[in-house]
Design an enzyme around this catalytic site. Structure first.
Site, PDB file in Angstrom:
ATOM      1  N   CYS A 171       0.852  -1.179   0.000  1.00 52.75           N
ATOM      2  CA  CYS A 171       0.000   0.000   0.000  1.00 52.75           C
ATOM      3  C   CYS A 171       0.892   1.234   0.000  1.00 52.75           C
ATOM      4  O   CYS A 171       1.310   1.727   1.043  1.00 52.75           O
ATOM      5  CB  CYS A 171      -0.881  -0.024   1.235  1.00 52.75           C
ATOM      6  SG  CYS A 171      -1.973   1.376   1.322  1.00 52.75           S
TER       7      CYS A 171
ATOM      8  N   THR B  56     -25.702   1.956  11.914  1.00 54.95           N
ATOM      9  CA  THR B  56     -26.738   1.765  10.913  1.00 54.95           C
ATOM     10  C   THR B  56     -27.570   3.027  10.815  1.00 54.95           C
ATOM     11  O   THR B  56     -27.688   3.784  11.779  1.00 54.95           O
ATOM     12  CB  THR B  56     -27.644   0.566  11.229  1.00 54.95           C
ATOM     13  OG1 THR B  56     -28.612   0.450  10.187  1.00 54.95           O
ATOM     14  CG2 THR B  56     -28.362   0.713  12.549  1.00 54.95           C
ATOM     15  N   TYR B  57     -28.071   3.265   9.616  1.00 55.04           N
ATOM     16  CA  TYR B  57     -28.976   4.390   9.447  1.00 55.04           C
ATOM     17  C   TYR B  57     -30.361   3.855   9.091  1.00 55.04           C
ATOM     18  O   TYR B  57     -31.233   4.583   8.670  1.00 55.04           O
ATOM     19  CB  TYR B  57     -28.468   5.323   8.352  1.00 55.04           C
ATOM     20  CG  TYR B  57     -27.045   5.768   8.589  1.00 55.04           C
ATOM     21  CD1 TYR B  57     -26.770   6.812   9.476  1.00 55.04           C
ATOM     22  CD2 TYR B  57     -25.981   5.122   7.969  1.00 55.04           C
ATOM     23  CE1 TYR B  57     -25.466   7.204   9.722  1.00 55.04           C
ATOM     24  CE2 TYR B  57     -24.673   5.519   8.215  1.00 55.04           C
ATOM     25  CZ  TYR B  57     -24.425   6.559   9.084  1.00 55.04           C
ATOM     26  OH  TYR B  57     -23.132   6.951   9.335  1.00 55.04           O
ATOM     27  N   ASN B  58     -30.511   2.538   9.225  1.00 56.11           N
ATOM     28  CA  ASN B  58     -31.756   1.864   8.883  1.00 56.11           C
ATOM     29  C   ASN B  58     -32.190   2.146   7.447  1.00 56.11           C
ATOM     30  O   ASN B  58     -33.365   2.295   7.160  1.00 56.11           O
ATOM     31  CB  ASN B  58     -32.870   2.263   9.855  1.00 56.11           C
ATOM     32  CG  ASN B  58     -32.592   1.726  11.239  1.00 56.11           C
ATOM     33  OD1 ASN B  58     -32.155   0.584  11.392  1.00 56.11           O
ATOM     34  ND2 ASN B  58     -32.808   2.551  12.243  1.00 56.11           N
ATOM     35  N   THR B  59     -31.206   2.246   6.568  1.00 55.83           N
ATOM     36  CA  THR B  59     -31.557   2.437   5.160  1.00 55.83           C
ATOM     37  C   THR B  59     -30.845   1.379   4.338  1.00 55.83           C
ATOM     38  O   THR B  59     -29.812   0.832   4.739  1.00 55.83           O
ATOM     39  CB  THR B  59     -31.103   3.811   4.640  1.00 55.83           C
ATOM     40  OG1 THR B  59     -29.693   3.920   4.864  1.00 55.83           O
ATOM     41  CG2 THR B  59     -31.820   4.926   5.342  1.00 55.83           C
TER      42      THR B  59
ATOM     43  N   THR C 207     -31.028  -3.632   9.290  1.00 55.63           N
ATOM     44  CA  THR C 207     -29.938  -4.235   8.522  1.00 55.63           C
ATOM     45  C   THR C 207     -29.043  -5.113   9.384  1.00 55.63           C
ATOM     46  O   THR C 207     -28.004  -5.558   8.925  1.00 55.63           O
ATOM     47  CB  THR C 207     -29.064  -3.141   7.883  1.00 55.63           C
ATOM     48  OG1 THR C 207     -28.572  -2.295   8.923  1.00 55.63           O
ATOM     49  CG2 THR C 207     -29.836  -2.316   6.900  1.00 55.63           C
TER      50      THR C 207
ATOM     51  N   GLU D 265     -22.889   3.836   1.595  1.00 53.91           N
ATOM     52  CA  GLU D 265     -23.139   2.486   2.085  1.00 53.91           C
ATOM     53  C   GLU D 265     -21.984   1.552   1.750  1.00 53.91           C
ATOM     54  O   GLU D 265     -21.654   0.650   2.512  1.00 53.91           O
ATOM     55  CB  GLU D 265     -24.453   1.965   1.499  1.00 53.91           C
ATOM     56  CG  GLU D 265     -25.633   2.624   2.159  1.00 53.91           C
ATOM     57  CD  GLU D 265     -26.946   2.364   1.434  1.00 53.91           C
ATOM     58  OE1 GLU D 265     -27.944   2.147   2.125  1.00 53.91           O
ATOM     59  OE2 GLU D 265     -26.979   2.377   0.197  1.00 53.91           O
TER      60      GLU D 265
END
Lengths: 551, 790
Positions: A189, A445-448, A457, A522
């Site tokens: 890297c 999580t953003y619940n999307t 999720t 995401e």
């Protein structure tokens, strides 16, 4: 020209006090102008500036300076510094000196620049994070700019990294950066290697060490083996490895130092995964981050095109997107459907014990075989490869031979109960910080999901996490590994596998081909899960070996 | 319940017998549980599930419950529990989330009774109801607790902890319907078994996961919890809010905790990592374990007291694949090996030191603290008859007083307050400081200031009177070292001695106490006392540790000591000037030597030859005429500063440093300067001289020092109307859009000094309030409060 008085002091710019920054900027401006004048005068007397060797040296220094200014003008969280350094650059240009321009656009090669937060448009919380990061490091690196999609995680990440590199700890500062270089070099890297080479020199490290591990002290050389095993086959770590490091007479490590080193190694292995997984571009002020060539059509840089910033490219993406839009829309729907099904029928069909055990084994075995087809050999760049030995040793080797990975039962040795206690005992406070980081990453999580809102999720996140641990042979007794097959499709598995095991082979195509309808934020979220799961897996193996050594 | 157990005890016959023993298991154990008859123990682990009979001399394997050809994850046990009412009933928690019950009464080889597969994640703990035969409770990683009725196929009720994972569940022994559960996020919840909708009470007990809890077998509402933060806490749950009663700090995360039967304050703990021992703590003595079992070679995973009414048998299972029975009388007692010592500073600089009396007695022969005054203080322990663990044999407490005739530091305070450090020409500063020093009777210091003035300022400005004065007191003669230090006298002095003996067990010697206070007042005596305590817990075997004899108390010679050393009348500039051709190095050496010499010879008499003042004057003129640059003296001045600092007068060093500024700074290395500054500032702050210390910080040139008062300079204010924090900018509250700090007198916004009454919180401009309160004693805002301004 005396170098001493022209030494540029960047530290003042990191201050939160605007007047301090003001003076520092003024100081820099004067030095730059003085140097410019000098260069001009040399040019006039010699006519051909490339003739003089000493001139080339000073030109080199000047270019570095200008590159740093360019970085500041783009990436400093303080608006005044951005403006002023841009202004200085402009005035230099007016004097007839060629100034650099950034190569590529934006911090990531995979994510279009417009998707990424612009410096200057952040909210108060993010600004505080940026200012902290800038104050600690004197720069705002591309990793930070990509991670800021998830500020909650970023905060914990920066805090941990700052503690590991700069706060109290058993290892001297230059050792820490050198270990970072060693770890990043394992995955070739160059991004991280470059960053830490600068930092290493800055804290007073011996430049000779950078010529290769054999030039470093014996103590660090001894760590090479652990670095190698940890990066590619952590399950092979035994207490003999630990013993070898702890009992090497005058070159031996203390337990506290070793834990510090192990945490650093795992941190940088996983950070290398993130760097490749998100296609982080070189820093503006580092090599490959800027060019002095004027932009011209013929010289168009590859990364500009692959970046999705170019108009033509954008159209291609669009057209490609149009074709597959229904296809990938279906992808999300199908995934959600599967999650729902699993949620409902979980209690109904009860798999037998043998079935469960074999599912894990199958998943583990298959994970070895999951690999992208374009397995072309990547030869590491020379300057990176010199930092480690034995380039041939990699994850790939054993996957071809189908080596058996022994099963590690998490119920017998887990981070929360065992690993944490050990780390916190030997390297106080770090256990807490890492624990917090794992927690945030796991529970973020953003619940999307893509265009859907209010989705739980947790099942998907757990599948990803456990899949990574499964690749390392870590088994959760209470998990049905059949779920992984249902939830993670092949292209996603390929991506995960590559990022975690051979990050240097990640390509933009891989990044684009999984979860096509999902947002970039995401995908970055997935990367966070990947790197934290990887770090935990490596840590578990290393700490278990240390525990075994101690008992 | 208790009644029933007593019956059980009666049934089981005479007292238990046995010895410390262990047996090898085939695999690491995760948990153990004891049958109510105290004769059998079940061991469960990932690949072991067996019942052992506990016999007199050994463990005998009685039954292997792990039957069947294929190993099933259902048999991979995280926890096991034996019903305390029914000898045939056991329950295990499996790592794959299954709860299994076992009936030993089944005729077949497979004793498995029921299988509950309701939990989605690993089940960490199972617990039977203490009195109800069919009620089983489980707590799992998925954050749920489930209550099962063994007569039914499914759970009766599910309790959601609203959190990640449940680490422990325990039915209360006293309250029929209550159970406690502990969580990975540090919380403890109390539930009523009849109300699954929400918990009765929740509080945060630990930082990090709470691994275990245990209800006290007798005291209603006492709950012990152990966590990853290495602490064991005892909570009183009977009050409205859970109250932390005791806290024991261990050295590793606490995996299990079990109250010791019949010993109200004892509990046993074991750790999950690093530490393999089992400890028994007295919760009132949280620092040293009462007993320690060191048999295991790997972490202990399960502990159980063998019988609910016998405190001497402890069983344990471990990852090292052994099952142990520990006998309390065989335990090692760290208390015995400890050398308890205590050290504490008093308000007035007294130092108290307590140690095991035998240690002090041994040491006293060497008279380690001569020169300091020792006072006796009686160490009287209130003995609680109910307390079996009263501790160590005896201890001695000595109190050392630093100086007699206290208040001797007043010169320091005066000097600090009156010195002028900046803001005037150097000559004036020196004069002023010399005057201050002289008034306080510190002639040497005064002279030093005068010398500095002579060195660094034009001599023409020196007022002859001033010079005469200082020189008149000074000394100068042909001796090479004329310094006359009368340092803190280190030699042994004389003092009256008294002797005080206390016999062992004499816990209430009022007369002695009186005696001691009398001696305290006279401040003349020195004694030591030994306090001894009554025999302790028979189980701890403290009795042997005691010796039945009187201790002759050692006596210390005490000598009165001068509160302040006589300042050396040092006259180095004189001497220097007498020499016609000064040579730097030589002086340097002289100077460097002098403090050492005089410091070592503590009993030097002061030499104070008188010299005429005129000699100095003439010499200094000569000096000036020869145009010796002030730099020439910098070596001397540097040495002088070092000298003062070494003498403990860091005040002088720093003051001179500040006053001379650039003239000497470069000669003294940064670190030393910083060290002086910080010591002086520290001293000033101890004397509450905040203003002076701030001034010093401000005047210092050392970066590290001057940043001291840059830290935490923010004052956070709340809006006076809406009571919320004000944002950093502006005088207007963001939320209620009103000006926050209004002057109660003129009704304008106060932008400078704001003074407010701490009683009614009204206030305003400093001048306005002062003026107002001259005329009225009520608050200007009209709230009726009687404000005071002082």
């Amino acid at each position: 020209m005396a170098e001493g008085e022209n030494e540029v002091r960047w530290e003042g710019l990191c201050s939160r006090d605007s007047s301090t920054r003001e003076t520092a900027l003024e100081n820099i401006r004067q030095i730059v102008l003085r140097k410019t004048e000098y260069l001009r005068s040399v040019k006039e007397t010699l006519y051909r500036p490339s003739d003089g060797l000493s001139n080339a040296v000073s030109l080199d220094g000047m270019n570095k300076l200008l590159a740093h200014l360019l970085m500041l003008s783009k990436r400093c969280p303080f608006e005044d510094v951005r403006e002023r350094s841009g202004f200085i650059l402009k005035s230099v240009e007016e004097l007839g000196i060629r100034i650099p321009r950034p190569l590529g656009h934006g911090p990531s090669r995979f994510i279009p620049e417009k998707e990424i937060l612009q410096v200057g448009s952040e909210d108060a919380q993010m600004h505080a994070l940026f200012a902290d990061s800038f104050a600690a490091l004197g720069r705002l690196d591309n990793i930070t700019l990509v991670m800021v999609f998830h500020p909650q995680y970023l905060e914990s990440f920066l805090k941990t990294q700052h503690y590991l590199l700069q706060m109290d700890g058993p290892l001297p500062l230059h050792y820490r950066h050198y270990i970072g270089i060693m770890a990043a070099a394992r995955h070739q890297c160059s991004y991280l290697v470059n960053l830490h080479v600068n930092d290493f020199l800055h804290v007073g490290g011996d430049p000779k060490w950078l010529n290769g591990l054999e030039n470093a002290p014996q103590k660090l050389q001894n760590l090479g083996e652990l670095n190698k095993v940890l990066a590619h086959r952590p399950w092979l770590i035994t207490k003999e490895h630990i013993e070898g490091l702890l009992k090497a007479e005058e070159h031996s490590w203390s337990l506290a130092e070793l834990v510090h080193a192990v945490v650093l190694l795992t941190h940088y292995h996983s950070l290398a995964s993130f760097t490749f997984g998100c296609g982080i571009s070189p820093e503006i002020h580092c090599d490959g981050g800027h060019t002095f060539r004027p932009p011209s059509v013929s010289n168009y840089c590859i990364c500009d095109i692959t970046n999705g910033n170019h108009n033509v490219d954008e159209m291609q993406v669009n057209s490609a997107g149009n074709i597959s839009v229904s296809d990938s829309f279906f992808e999300v729907e199908a995934l959600m459907e599967k999650m729902k099904q699993l949620q409902e029928c979980r209690d109904e069909e009860e798999a037998s014990q043998e079935e469960m055990a074999s599912r894990f084994e199958i998943e583990k075995r298959e994970s070895m075989l999951v690999f992208s087809s374009d397995d072309d050999e990547v030869t590491p760049a020379r300057d990176v490869s010199r930092h480690f030995e034995d380039t041939s040793y990699g994850y790939k080797d054993f996957s071809r031979h189908g080596m058996h990975v022994p099963t590690f039962r998490v119920q017998d040795y887990c981070w929360e109960d065992h690993g944490y206690s050990l780390v916190n005992r030997l390297y106080p406070d770090v256990g807490q910080l890492i624990d917090e980081k794992f927690h945030i990453a796991y529970n973020l999580t953003y619940n999307t999901m893509a265009m859907h809102k209010d989705v739980d999720t947790s099942m998907l996140r757990r599948a990803i996490w456990n899949y990574i641990h499964c690749m390392f042979g870590i088994r959760y007794d209470d998990y049905d590994y059949g779920e992984i097959n249902q939830l993670l499709d092949r292209s996603f598995k390929v991506y995960i596998k590559t990022v975690v095991c051979t990050p240097e082979k990640v390509t933009k195509r891989m990044y684009d081909s999984f979860w096509r309808q999902f947002k970039h934020s995401e995908k970055v979220h997935v990367n966070l899960l990947l790197i934290e799961a990887r770090m935990q897996a490596e840590l578990l193996y290393a700490l278990r070996a240390i525990t075994r050594y101690m008992t | 319940m208790e009644k029933m157990s007593r019956v059980t005890t009666a049934l089981s016959g005479s007292a238990l017998t046995g010895r410390t023993m262990h047996c090898h298991l085939d695999a690491p154990a995760n948990a153990i549980s004891v049958c109510r008859d105290a004769a059998q123990v079940v061991v469960a682990g990932r690949s072991i599930f067996k019942i052992y009979a506990i016999e007199e001399e050994q463990f005998v394997e009685k039954l292997n419950l792990r039957v069947g050809r294929k190993p099933s994850l259902n048999l991979s046990c995280a926890d096991v529990v034996w019903h305390q009412m029914d000898e045939n009933l056991l329950a295990t928690a499996a790592t794959n989330g299954v709860v299994v019950t076992w009936n030993l009464g089944r005729p077949s080889r497979n004793k498995q009774d029921q299988l509950f597969t309701e939990h989605k994640r690993t089940v960490n703990k199972v617990c039977f109801h203490p009195t109800e035969a069919h009620v089983l409770l489980s707590g799992s990683q998925d954050g749920f607790m489930k209550c099962f009725d063994l007569r039914r196929k499914d759970s009766v009720s599910t309790f959601s902890g609203q959190s990640e994972s449940v680490r422990d569940v325990q039915f209360s022994i006293r309250d029929y319907f209550t159970f406690a559960s502990t969580f990975e996020n540090g919380n403890v919840q109390l539930w009523d078994i009849r109300r699954p909708d929400r918990c009765e009470r929740m509080f945060t007990a630990h930082n990090g996961p709470v691994f275990c809890c245990d209800w006290h077998p007798e005291d209603r509402g006492w709950l012990a919890t152990g966590g990853r933060d290495k602490m064991v806490k005892v909570w009183d749950m009977t009050t409205h809010r859970a109250k932390e009663m005791h806290c024991v700090q261990t050295i590793a995360s606490v995996a299990r905790v079990k109250w010791r039967p019949e010993c109200r304050h004892h509990l046993a703990t074991c750790s999950m990592m690093v530490d393999h021992n089992i400890y028994v703590w007295d919760v009132r003595r949280p620092f040293v374990p009462a007993a320690m079992f060191e048999e295991h070679r790997d972490v202990t995973t399960g502990i159980a007291w063998r019988h609910p009414h016998d405190p001497s048998f402890l069983l344990s299972g471990s990852k090292d694949s052994t099952l142990c029975q520990h006998l309390f009388r065989d335990a090692s007692q760290p208390v015995e090996r400890a050398n308890p010592e205590g050290l504490c500073y008093g308000l007035f600089g007294d130092l108290a030191f307590a140690a095991k009396e035998s240690l002090v007695a041994a040491e006293s022969g060497r008279k380690p603290y001569t020169g300091d005054r020792r006072h006796p203080i009686f160490f009287k322990r209130k003995l609680d008859p109910a307390e079996p663990f009263s501790g160590l044999a005896s201890s001695a407490l000595s109190v050392f007083e630093t100086e007699s005739g206290g208040g001797s530091m007043s010169w320091f305070v005066d000097t600090a307050e009156r010195y002028a450090l900046a803001g005037r020409p150097l000559a004036e500063l020196c004069d002023h400081n010399a005057k201050v020093a002289r008034e306080l009777g510190r002639n040497q210091v005064a002279q030093t200031w005068t010398m500095l003035r002579i060195i660094y300022c034009s001599p023409g400005l020196v007022s002859s009177a001033n010079l005469n004065h200082s020189v008149g007191k000074g000394s100068s003669c042909g001796l090479p070292l004329m310094n006359s230090f009368n340092l803190k006298d280190m030699g042994p002095g004389l003092g009256s001695e008294t002797r005080l003996d206390r016999s062992k067990g004499d816990t209430r010697s009022d007369t002695a106490l009186l005696d001691s206070s009398a001696t305290l007042i006279t401040n003349e005596d020195n004694e030591e006392t030994e306090g001894s305590d009554v025999p302790a817990d028979y189980l701890l075997g403290d009795v042997e540790g005691e010796e039945d004899e009187l201790y002759p108390l050692d006596t210390e010679h005490v000598h009165p000591e001068e509160p302040e050393y006589v300042l050396p009348q040092e006259a180095f500039p004189l001497r220097h000037e007498i020499v016609d051709t000064p040579s730097g190095p030589e002086h340097l050496q002289d100077k460097a030597d002098s403090p050492h010499v005089s410091g070592n010879e503590a009993d030097t008499a002061s030499l104070a030859p008188v010299d005429s003042s005129s000699s100095l004057l003439s010499v200094s003129h000569a000096l000036y005429d020869s145009r010796l640059p002030p730099d020439f003296f910098s070596v001397l001045v540097r040495d002088m500063l070092h000298f003062y600092a070494e003498q403990g007068d860091v005040q002088m060093a720093v003051s001179v440093l500040i006053v001379l500024g650039e003239r000497v700074r470069k000669d003294i290395d940064e670190q030393t300067q910083e060290h002086w500054y910080t010591s002086y500032i520290d001293l000033l702050q101890r004397f509450c001289l905040w203003n002076v210390s701030n001034e010093v910080v401000k005047l210092s040139t050392s970066r590290a020092v001057s940043c001291l008062n840059q830290a935490s300079t923010t004052l956070h204010v709340n809006c006076s109307h809406c009571k919320r924090p004000m944002s950093s900018r502006g005088w207007v509250c963001d939320r209620c859009h009103r000006c926050a700090s209004m002057c109660a007198v003129c009704h304008h916004v106060v932008k400078g000094l704001f003074v407010w009454c701490q009683g009614c919180s009204h206030g305003g401009h400093l001048q306005h309030i002062m003026k107002w309160l001259e005329g009225s004693s009520h608050c200007p805002a009209g709230c009726g409060h009687l404000c005071e301004y002082s």
